[in-house]
Design a protein around this motif. Structure first.
Motif, PDB file in Angstrom:
ATOM      1  N   ASN A  10      15.053   1.104  13.363  1.00  0.00           N
ATOM      2  CA  ASN A  10      14.894  -0.326  13.613  1.00  0.00           C
ATOM      3  C   ASN A  10      15.999  -1.151  12.955  1.00  0.00           C
ATOM      4  OD1 ASN A  10      12.071  -0.253  14.930  1.00  0.00           O
ATOM      5  ND2 ASN A  10      11.764   0.877  13.029  1.00  0.00           N
ATOM      6  N   THR A  11      16.445  -0.708  11.788  1.00  0.00           N
ATOM      7  CA  THR A  11      17.488  -1.436  11.071  1.00  0.00           C
ATOM      8  C   THR A  11      18.815  -1.356  11.806  1.00  0.00           C
ATOM      9  OG1 THR A  11      16.350  -0.828   9.026  1.00  0.00           O
ATOM     10  CG2 THR A  11      18.555  -1.751   8.825  1.00  0.00           C
ATOM     11  N   THR A  39      16.689 -11.630   4.720  1.00  0.00           N
ATOM     12  CA  THR A  39      16.616 -10.523   5.681  1.00  0.00           C
ATOM     13  C   THR A  39      17.624  -9.437   5.337  1.00  0.00           C
ATOM     14  OG1 THR A  39      15.923 -12.064   7.412  1.00  0.00           O
ATOM     15  CG2 THR A  39      16.736  -9.916   8.125  1.00  0.00           C
ATOM     16  N   MET A  40      18.827  -9.832   4.944  1.00  0.00           N
ATOM     17  CA  MET A  40      19.854  -8.851   4.583  1.00  0.00           C
ATOM     18  C   MET A  40      19.429  -8.027   3.369  1.00  0.00           C
ATOM     19  SD  MET A  40      22.182  -8.819   6.820  1.00  0.00           S
ATOM     20  CE  MET A  40      23.184  -7.642   5.888  1.00  0.00           C
ATOM     21  N   ALA A  41      18.693  -8.632   2.452  1.00  0.00           N
ATOM     22  CA  ALA A  41      18.222  -7.891   1.280  1.00  0.00           C
ATOM     23  C   ALA A  41      17.244  -6.795   1.702  1.00  0.00           C
ATOM     24  CB  ALA A  41      17.552  -8.847   0.295  1.00  0.00           C
ATOM     25  N   VAL A  42      16.382  -7.108   2.666  1.00  0.00           N
ATOM     26  CA  VAL A  42      15.438  -6.110   3.169  1.00  0.00           C
ATOM     27  C   VAL A  42      16.192  -5.011   3.912  1.00  0.00           C
ATOM     28  CG1 VAL A  42      13.461  -5.738   4.704  1.00  0.00           C
ATOM     29  CG2 VAL A  42      13.581  -7.810   3.322  1.00  0.00           C
ATOM     30  N   ILE A  43      17.215  -5.399   4.678  1.00  0.00           N
ATOM     31  CA  ILE A  43      18.014  -4.419   5.420  1.00  0.00           C
ATOM     32  C   ILE A  43      18.711  -3.459   4.458  1.00  0.00           C
ATOM     33  CG2 ILE A  43      20.133  -4.189   6.788  1.00  0.00           C
ATOM     34  CD1 ILE A  43      19.244  -6.688   8.342  1.00  0.00           C
ATOM     35  N   GLU A  44      19.292  -3.992   3.418  1.00  0.00           N
ATOM     36  CA  GLU A  44      19.982  -3.137   2.443  1.00  0.00           C
ATOM     37  C   GLU A  44      19.011  -2.173   1.770  1.00  0.00           C
ATOM     38  OE1 GLU A  44      21.946  -5.774  -0.231  1.00  0.00           O
ATOM     39  OE2 GLU A  44      23.356  -6.530   1.297  1.00  0.00           O
ATOM     40  N   GLU A  45      17.818  -2.645   1.495  1.00  0.00           N
ATOM     41  CA  GLU A  45      16.812  -1.771   0.888  1.00  0.00           C
ATOM     42  C   GLU A  45      16.434  -0.644   1.841  1.00  0.00           C
ATOM     43  OE1 GLU A  45      12.343  -1.999  -1.164  1.00  0.00           O
ATOM     44  OE2 GLU A  45      13.301  -3.824  -0.380  1.00  0.00           O
ATOM     45  N   ALA A  46      16.294  -0.969   3.121  1.00  0.00           N
ATOM     46  CA  ALA A  46      15.939   0.044   4.111  1.00  0.00           C
ATOM     47  C   ALA A  46      17.045   1.084   4.255  1.00  0.00           C
ATOM     48  CB  ALA A  46      15.661  -0.617   5.461  1.00  0.00           C
ATOM     49  N   LEU A  47      18.310   0.625   4.307  1.00  0.00           N
ATOM     50  CA  LEU A  47      19.427   1.549   4.491  1.00  0.00           C
ATOM     51  C   LEU A  47      19.681   2.381   3.234  1.00  0.00           C
ATOM     52  CD1 LEU A  47      21.933  -0.622   6.554  1.00  0.00           C
ATOM     53  CD2 LEU A  47      20.259   1.061   7.354  1.00  0.00           C
ATOM     54  N   ASP A  48      19.331   1.869   2.066  1.00  0.00           N
ATOM     55  CA  ASP A  48      19.440   2.667   0.853  1.00  0.00           C
ATOM     56  C   ASP A  48      18.481   3.855   0.899  1.00  0.00           C
ATOM     57  OD1 ASP A  48      21.413   1.131  -0.246  1.00  0.00           O
ATOM     58  OD2 ASP A  48      20.054  -0.103  -1.464  1.00  0.00           O
ATOM     59  N   LEU A  49      17.323   3.632   1.524  1.00  0.00           N
ATOM     60  CA  LEU A  49      16.340   4.711   1.640  1.00  0.00           C
ATOM     61  C   LEU A  49      16.719   5.702   2.737  1.00  0.00           C
ATOM     62  CD1 LEU A  49      13.075   2.593   1.279  1.00  0.00           C
ATOM     63  CD2 LEU A  49      13.996   4.213  -0.390  1.00  0.00           C
ATOM     64  N   TYR A  50      17.241   5.171   3.856  1.00  0.00           N
ATOM     65  CA  TYR A  50      17.645   6.047   4.972  1.00  0.00           C
ATOM     66  C   TYR A  50      18.720   5.332   5.791  1.00  0.00           C
ATOM     67  CZ  TYR A  50      17.314   9.274   8.903  1.00  0.00           C
ATOM     68  OH  TYR A  50      17.601  10.221   9.881  1.00  0.00           O
ATOM     69  N   PRO A  51      19.972   5.721   5.653  1.00  0.00           N
ATOM     70  CA  PRO A  51      21.088   5.008   6.284  1.00  0.00           C
ATOM     71  C   PRO A  51      21.010   4.913   7.806  1.00  0.00           C
ATOM     72  CG  PRO A  51      21.890   6.486   4.580  1.00  0.00           C
ATOM     73  CD  PRO A  51      20.437   6.807   4.765  1.00  0.00           C
ATOM     74  N   LYS A  71      10.045  -4.870   9.254  1.00  0.00           N
ATOM     75  CA  LYS A  71       9.910  -6.179   8.605  1.00  0.00           C
ATOM     76  C   LYS A  71      11.182  -7.000   8.790  1.00  0.00           C
ATOM     77  CE  LYS A  71       9.442  -8.447   4.105  1.00  0.00           C
ATOM     78  NZ  LYS A  71       9.300  -8.283   2.635  1.00  0.00           N
ATOM     79  N   ALA A  72      12.332  -6.380   8.594  1.00  0.00           N
ATOM     80  CA  ALA A  72      13.605  -7.091   8.745  1.00  0.00           C
ATOM     81  C   ALA A  72      13.768  -7.611  10.172  1.00  0.00           C
ATOM     82  CB  ALA A  72      14.762  -6.172   8.378  1.00  0.00           C
ATOM     83  N   THR A  73      13.357  -6.811  11.143  1.00  0.00           N
ATOM     84  CA  THR A  73      13.459  -7.228  12.540  1.00  0.00           C
ATOM     85  C   THR A  73      12.565  -8.437  12.815  1.00  0.00           C
ATOM     86  OG1 THR A  73      13.915  -4.941  13.207  1.00  0.00           O
ATOM     87  CG2 THR A  73      13.220  -6.470  14.930  1.00  0.00           C
ATOM     88  N   ILE A  87       0.830  -1.214   0.000  1.00  0.00           N
ATOM     89  CA  ILE A  87       0.000   0.000   0.000  1.00  0.00           C
ATOM     90  C   ILE A  87       0.858   1.254   0.000  1.00  0.00           C
ATOM     91  CG2 ILE A  87      -1.706   1.323   1.326  1.00  0.00           C
ATOM     92  CD1 ILE A  87      -2.746  -1.355   2.397  1.00  0.00           C
ATOM     93  N   THR A  88       1.885   1.262   0.844  1.00  0.00           N
ATOM     94  CA  THR A  88       2.690   2.480   1.024  1.00  0.00           C
ATOM     95  C   THR A  88       3.837   2.589   0.030  1.00  0.00           C
ATOM     96  OG1 THR A  88       4.172   1.413   2.622  1.00  0.00           O
ATOM     97  CG2 THR A  88       2.172   2.447   3.488  1.00  0.00           C
ATOM     98  N   GLY A  89       4.244   1.472  -0.549  1.00  0.00           N
ATOM     99  CA  GLY A  89       5.451   1.486  -1.355  1.00  0.00           C
ATOM    100  C   GLY A  89       6.669   1.378  -0.451  1.00  0.00           C
ATOM    101  N   SER A  90       7.853   1.474  -1.013  1.00  0.00           N
ATOM    102  CA  SER A  90       9.083   1.354  -0.228  1.00  0.00           C
ATOM    103  C   SER A  90       9.120   2.399   0.877  1.00  0.00           C
ATOM    104  CB  SER A  90      10.305   1.504  -1.127  1.00  0.00           C
ATOM    105  OG  SER A  90      10.382   0.431  -2.043  1.00  0.00           O
ATOM    106  N   ASN A  91       9.340   1.937   2.101  1.00  0.00           N
ATOM    107  CA  ASN A  91       9.364   2.811   3.274  1.00  0.00           C
ATOM    108  C   ASN A  91      10.431   2.280   4.214  1.00  0.00           C
ATOM    109  OD1 ASN A  91       8.525   3.387   6.197  1.00  0.00           O
ATOM    110  ND2 ASN A  91       7.173   4.778   5.068  1.00  0.00           N
ATOM    111  N   ALA A  92      11.399   3.110   4.544  1.00  0.00           N
ATOM    112  CA  ALA A  92      12.545   2.664   5.336  1.00  0.00           C
ATOM    113  C   ALA A  92      12.122   2.131   6.701  1.00  0.00           C
ATOM    114  CB  ALA A  92      13.537   3.813   5.501  1.00  0.00           C
ATOM    115  N   GLU A  93      11.210   2.819   7.363  1.00  0.00           N
ATOM    116  CA  GLU A  93      10.783   2.388   8.695  1.00  0.00           C
ATOM    117  C   GLU A  93      10.090   1.025   8.646  1.00  0.00           C
ATOM    118  OE1 GLU A  93       7.902   3.783  12.418  1.00  0.00           O
ATOM    119  OE2 GLU A  93       8.029   4.989  10.583  1.00  0.00           O
ATOM    120  N   ILE A  94       9.166   0.860   7.714  1.00  0.00           N
ATOM    121  CA  ILE A  94       8.435  -0.401   7.612  1.00  0.00           C
ATOM    122  C   ILE A  94       9.374  -1.533   7.211  1.00  0.00           C
ATOM    123  CG2 ILE A  94       6.573  -1.603   6.427  1.00  0.00           C
ATOM    124  CD1 ILE A  94       5.210   1.130   6.089  1.00  0.00           C
ATOM    125  N   LEU A  95      10.312  -1.239   6.313  1.00  0.00           N
ATOM    126  CA  LEU A  95      11.286  -2.261   5.923  1.00  0.00           C
ATOM    127  C   LEU A  95      12.148  -2.673   7.120  1.00  0.00           C
ATOM    128  CD1 LEU A  95      12.356  -0.805   2.462  1.00  0.00           C
ATOM    129  CD2 LEU A  95      11.226  -3.024   2.838  1.00  0.00           C
TER     130      LEU A  95
END
Length: 238
Positions: A187-188, A171-183, A155-157, A144-152
């Motif tokens: 939660n990451t 899990t690492m793939a989700v973490i990398e996606e989250a950090l790409d959006l906001y280092p 999710k990774a947690t 619904i929201t699209g890529s969102n660093a907080e939600i990712l």
């Protein structure tokens, strides 16, 4: 739930026994008064007939059953297992958490596209240790929201705990996606720092937590992070 039923039955049985003993006491008192040929103040007020008409044992059994039924209905509304999916990772969940999960699930079924409702449901799943369900709910939320660093990060947690505290490739793939959006995502970085600390990688843990301290977009306890860094430094020196 079986323990709760037994407890309700025991309490209601004690209550019914107290009523029965009180009833027997009143009957005995009434007989003694009649045998002595005395007219009590209750008889003058017409309450002696009330004593003789008090409920017998069958009525007290009905009272007992009524109490159990009422308690069961209240429990069923607060948090029951009849509508629950089977095969949980955590089968021993506090009934208050179950009640909250059931409430949030009902809201999610009524408002399946409401991001806050889905986020609350995922949080309830996490509180109950149902990480698999939490991951699935975060996926619905991300759709619904699209890529969102907080939600990712959340999710990774959940994936981390779902997999037995393991940072697998998924899990690492989700973490990398989250950090790409906001280092500095909260939660990451917490997850990475905690996992590093658990495995005695203290320098890595400190690095993650120091990056987290640059996060000005999310609220968190900075004193707790500073204390964690201090503990990691002490552990490293020890």
């Amino acid at each position: 739930m079986n323990q709760l039923i037994v407890a309700m039955f025991a309490v209601s049985s004690v209550f019914a026994m107290m009523l029965w003993r009180h009833h027997r006491y009143l009957q005995t008192t009434a007989r003694q008064t009649n045998n002595n040929g005395e007219v009590s103040g209750d008889q003058l007020l017409g309450t002696d007939s009330m004593v003789s008409n008090r409920p017998g044992a069958h009525s007290l059994v009905l009272i007992n059953l009524t109490l159990i039924t009422i308690a069961g209905l209240v429990y069923s509304q607060l948090g029951h297992f009849s509508n629950w999916n089977k095969g949980f990772e955590n089968e021993h969940i506090d009934y208050l958490i179950v009640a909250q999960i059931n409430k949030d699930r009902r809201l999610a079924s009524e408002q399946p596209t409401n991001p806050q409702v889905l986020k609350d449901l995922a949080h309830s799943y996490v509180q109950g240790g149902l990480y698999r369900e939490a991951v699935e709910t975060f996926d619905q939320l991300l759709a619904i929201t699209g890529s969102n660093a907080e939600i990712l990060g959340l999710k990774a947690t959940s994936m981390y705990y779902r997999d037995g505290r393991s940072l697998g490739p998924e899990t690492m793939a989700v973490i990398e996606e989250a950090l790409d959006l906001y280092p500095a995502e909260l939660n990451t970085r917490l997850l990475l720092g905690t996992d590093a600390f658990i495995h005695s990688n203290f320098d890595e843990a400190i690095a993650h937590w120091q990056v987290l301290l640059t996060n000005d977009n999310q609220n968190f306890n900075r004193n707790a992070i500073n204390n964690a860094i201090t503990r990691a430094k002490i552990a490293k020196e020890g």
